[in-house]
Write an enzyme that holds these catalytic residues in place. Sequence first.
Site, mmCIF file in Angstrom:
data_model
loop_
_atom_site.group_PDB
_atom_site.id
_atom_site.type_symbol
_atom_site.label_atom_id
_atom_site.label_comp_id
_atom_site.label_asym_id
_atom_site.label_seq_id
_atom_site.Cartn_x
_atom_site.Cartn_y
_atom_site.Cartn_z
ATOM 1 N N CYS A 115 48.974 35.101 45.676
ATOM 2 C CA CYS A 115 49.597 36.167 46.468
ATOM 3 C C CYS A 115 50.143 35.609 47.791
ATOM 4 C CB CYS A 115 48.618 37.322 46.674
ATOM 5 S SG CYS A 115 49.431 38.857 47.194
ATOM 6 N N HIS A 210 46.680 38.659 41.473
ATOM 7 C CA HIS A 210 45.319 38.287 41.862
ATOM 8 C C HIS A 210 44.471 37.971 40.628
ATOM 9 C CE1 HIS A 210 45.299 39.099 46.231
ATOM 10 N NE2 HIS A 210 46.343 39.841 45.917
ATOM 11 N N GLU A 212 41.759 36.523 40.458
ATOM 12 C CA GLU A 212 40.323 36.690 40.730
ATOM 13 C C GLU A 212 39.851 38.111 40.450
ATOM 14 O OE1 GLU A 212 42.103 38.197 44.562
ATOM 15 O OE2 GLU A 212 42.622 36.717 43.017
#
Length: 230
Positions: A115, A210, A212
Amino acid sequence: MSGRPLIGVSTYWETGTRWGVWELDAALLPTGYPLLVRRAGGLVAMLPPDDPAHAAAAVARLDGLVIAGGPDVDPARYGAPRSPRTGPPATERDAWELALIEAALASGTPLLGICRGMQLLNIALGGTLVQHLDGHTADVAGVFGRHPVVPVPGTRYAAAVPEETVVPTSHHQAVDRLGEGLVASAHSADGTVEAVELPAARWVLGVQWHPEMAEDLRVMRALVRAASDG
């Protein structure tokens, strides 16, 4: 190399954070990042903002580097006037993370930008950003949106994730002019650049979403594999 590669991850730098009965400044990293690195086979080292002069020494101790998401990059970093919709600057993070990126590029250390990290990679190579676009965040603050991204055939990203995937996303800025040597390796339906990479480098990739916050380990596994191969 033997064992798990050491992957450095940049962190937030927040003031006045509440810790139990204490209110203290803190270097923060959402747990999704270290969990993703661990699940992909790496060891995690947190890299809070420091003197940019120390970036090369820090990167020299790592096998791979992740520049995490976070606040908007100061438009002064890419020579643009500030839009009213651009957030306040994170001066220490901008300086430190740009220095980390430059050190990784100079040393050939595998690098993943997430990002904000992808945007900083683009800026480090002379690119610019769109300071506001709609449709890439959820309607509710603090919640990730989701949309599909399509890989560009023949790219490093496509080699790791060859099919269209739905990804978690939360950003209102994006790549405008690509930095020198970068190529777009994924797009969203509206044409927004969703991934970039540097073909001339050993392993350099940026993703606008993202990973994660998802279960798909393939992008991080590709970084960890490149770090292990070093």
